[in-house]
Scaffold this motif. Structure first.
Motif, PDB file in Angstrom:
ATOM      1  N   PRO A 188      44.702  33.637  27.352  1.00  0.00           N
ATOM      2  CA  PRO A 188      44.364  34.551  26.252  1.00  0.00           C
ATOM      3  C   PRO A 188      44.404  36.009  26.723  1.00  0.00           C
ATOM      4  O   PRO A 188      43.959  36.308  27.846  1.00  0.00           O
ATOM      5  N   GLU A 189      44.913  36.857  25.861  1.00  0.00           N
ATOM      6  CA  GLU A 189      45.178  38.243  26.263  1.00  0.00           C
ATOM      7  C   GLU A 189      43.946  38.956  26.827  1.00  0.00           C
ATOM      8  O   GLU A 189      44.041  39.671  27.812  1.00  0.00           O
ATOM      9  N   ASP A 190      42.792  38.691  26.205  1.00  0.00           N
ATOM     10  CA  ASP A 190      41.603  39.434  26.643  1.00  0.00           C
ATOM     11  C   ASP A 190      41.127  39.068  28.047  1.00  0.00           C
ATOM     12  O   ASP A 190      40.424  39.850  28.680  1.00  0.00           O
ATOM     13  N   ILE A 191      41.522  37.903  28.550  1.00  0.00           N
ATOM     14  CA  ILE A 191      41.092  37.623  29.937  1.00  0.00           C
ATOM     15  C   ILE A 191      42.261  37.693  30.923  1.00  0.00           C
ATOM     16  O   ILE A 191      42.094  37.466  32.117  1.00  0.00           O
ATOM     17  N   ARG A 192      43.445  38.029  30.418  1.00  0.00           N
ATOM     18  CA  ARG A 192      44.618  38.135  31.297  1.00  0.00           C
ATOM     19  C   ARG A 192      44.414  39.240  32.342  1.00  0.00           C
ATOM     20  O   ARG A 192      44.687  39.050  33.526  1.00  0.00           O
ATOM     21  N   LEU A 193      43.882  40.345  31.860  1.00  0.00           N
ATOM     22  CA  LEU A 193      43.670  41.503  32.736  1.00  0.00           C
ATOM     23  C   LEU A 193      42.707  41.139  33.866  1.00  0.00           C
ATOM     24  O   LEU A 193      42.962  41.402  35.042  1.00  0.00           O
ATOM     25  N   GLU A 194      41.630  40.474  33.457  1.00  0.00           N
ATOM     26  CA  GLU A 194      40.606  40.052  34.428  1.00  0.00           C
ATOM     27  C   GLU A 194      41.226  39.158  35.501  1.00  0.00           C
ATOM     28  O   GLU A 194      40.965  39.300  36.692  1.00  0.00           O
ATOM     29  N   LEU A 195      42.073  38.236  35.044  1.00  0.00           N
ATOM     30  CA  LEU A 195      42.718  37.285  35.953  1.00  0.00           C
ATOM     31  C   LEU A 195      43.607  38.022  36.956  1.00  0.00           C
ATOM     32  O   LEU A 195      43.546  37.786  38.160  1.00  0.00           O
ATOM     33  N   LEU A 196      44.407  38.959  36.425  1.00  0.00           N
ATOM     34  CA  LEU A 196      45.322  39.695  37.301  1.00  0.00           C
ATOM     35  C   LEU A 196      44.540  40.506  38.328  1.00  0.00           C
ATOM     36  O   LEU A 196      44.907  40.571  39.495  1.00  0.00           O
ATOM     37  N   SER A 198      41.558  39.773  39.496  1.00  0.00           N
ATOM     38  CA  SER A 198      40.949  38.884  40.484  1.00  0.00           C
ATOM     39  C   SER A 198      41.992  38.399  41.484  1.00  0.00           C
ATOM     40  O   SER A 198      41.682  38.060  42.618  1.00  0.00           O
ATOM     41  N   GLN A 199      43.251  38.349  41.063  1.00  0.00           N
ATOM     42  CA  GLN A 199      44.316  37.930  41.966  1.00  0.00           C
ATOM     43  C   GLN A 199      44.801  39.098  42.829  1.00  0.00           C
ATOM     44  O   GLN A 199      45.667  38.922  43.677  1.00  0.00           O
ATOM     45  N   GLY A 200      44.279  40.279  42.550  1.00  0.00           N
ATOM     46  CA  GLY A 200      44.702  41.452  43.316  1.00  0.00           C
ATOM     47  C   GLY A 200      46.061  41.955  42.885  1.00  0.00           C
ATOM     48  O   GLY A 200      46.686  42.789  43.557  1.00  0.00           O
ATOM     49  N   ALA A 201      46.576  41.427  41.766  1.00  0.00           N
ATOM     50  CA  ALA A 201      47.895  41.853  41.312  1.00  0.00           C
ATOM     51  C   ALA A 201      47.864  43.285  40.780  1.00  0.00           C
ATOM     52  O   ALA A 201      48.808  44.038  40.946  1.00  0.00           O
ATOM     53  N   ILE A 202      46.758  43.652  40.137  1.00  0.00           N
ATOM     54  CA  ILE A 202      46.577  45.028  39.698  1.00  0.00           C
ATOM     55  C   ILE A 202      45.148  45.473  40.004  1.00  0.00           C
ATOM     56  O   ILE A 202      44.283  44.638  40.235  1.00  0.00           O
TER      57      ILE A 202
END
Ligand code: HEC
Length: 203
Positions: A188-196, A198-202
């Motif tokens: 879901p879009e609203d937690i995509r940012l959080e996920l990225l 946490s992965q250190g991607a951004i």
């Protein structure tokens, strides 16, 4: 030498005391066991029909779902194994399924479903991974059926897991399968940012 002997006698005396106390304090009567009661299906002169078992009150509806919905309990209808869950999917159902799966299935099928659980690592035959294409294509009823009737060397879980939980586990296995092939777009879009993040991607 004498002191040793007196210690032995003291040990024996205290052992006897403990045995005596154990017997004295335990319940001896069989009153509870022998109380007047009807055994299962026993005849009884008390009721006019001569049976101790009483008929159900008229209009009684079983709360066990299986007694009113055979498809739900067997996992199949006239077309074979169900391809759709017979109950609505909810977060609660998946969480229940996850909990039950981790308890009953993960020792062999592993938490991820790859079939390399701890018992398998110790020598038990390895089941096929749930991420195998054949099992990704299998119906949800297939998983329910394996739990209900067993599968090859795997015993049935019908006596240990009630139908409700078998469906919850089947739904969770579906979620596990999805998890291994999910893309970022599935999040879901609203937690995509959080996920990225946490992965250190951004940052
Ligand atoms: C003690 C180990 C063990 C446990 C625990 C266990 N399984 Fe299995 N399972 C197996 C093995 C081994 C096989 C493969 C049996 C065979 O091919 O003879 C199998 C096969 C299966 C299959 C069929 C896979 C196929 O190849 O078609 C399903 C579905 C399945 N298990 C689901 C479950 C579920 C759901 C649970 C938990 C409720 C569970 N199993 C618990 C060992 C286990």
């Amino acid at each position: 030498m004498r002191r040793e002997r007196s210690t032995t006698w003291r040990n024996i005396a205290s052992s006897c005391g403990i045995i005596f106390l154990t017997l004295a304090l335990s319940a001896c009567g069989r009153n509870m066991f022998d109380q007047p009661k009807a055994e299962l299906y026993e005849a009884s002169p008390y009721f006019s029909d001569g049976s101790s078992a009483r008929p159900l009150v008229e209009g009684t509806v079983s709360r066990q779902r299986g007694s009113i919905d055979a498809t739900y309990v067997s996992g199949q209808d006239e077309n074979g194994l169900l391809s759709e869950l017979p109950i609505p999917v909810s977060l609660g159902l998946l969480q229940r399924g996850q909990e039950r799966y981790n308890i009953y299935c993960s020792p062999c099928h592993n938490y991820s479903g790859d079939g390399q659980g701890m018992i398998v690592q110790r020598g038990f035959p390895s089941p096929t991974s749930f991420h195998d294409q054949r099992l990704r294509d299998a119906t949800v009823g297939y998983f329910y059926n394996a739990m209900t009737n067993g599968f090859g060397r795997m015993l049935s879980y019908a006596s240990r897991i009630p139908p409700e939980d078998r469906w919850a586990i089947a739904a969770y296995i579906r979620a596990l399968q999805l998890s291994q092939y999910a893309t970022l777009e599935d999040v879901p879009e609203d937690i995509r940012l959080e996920l990225l993040q946490s992965q250190g991607a951004i940052r």
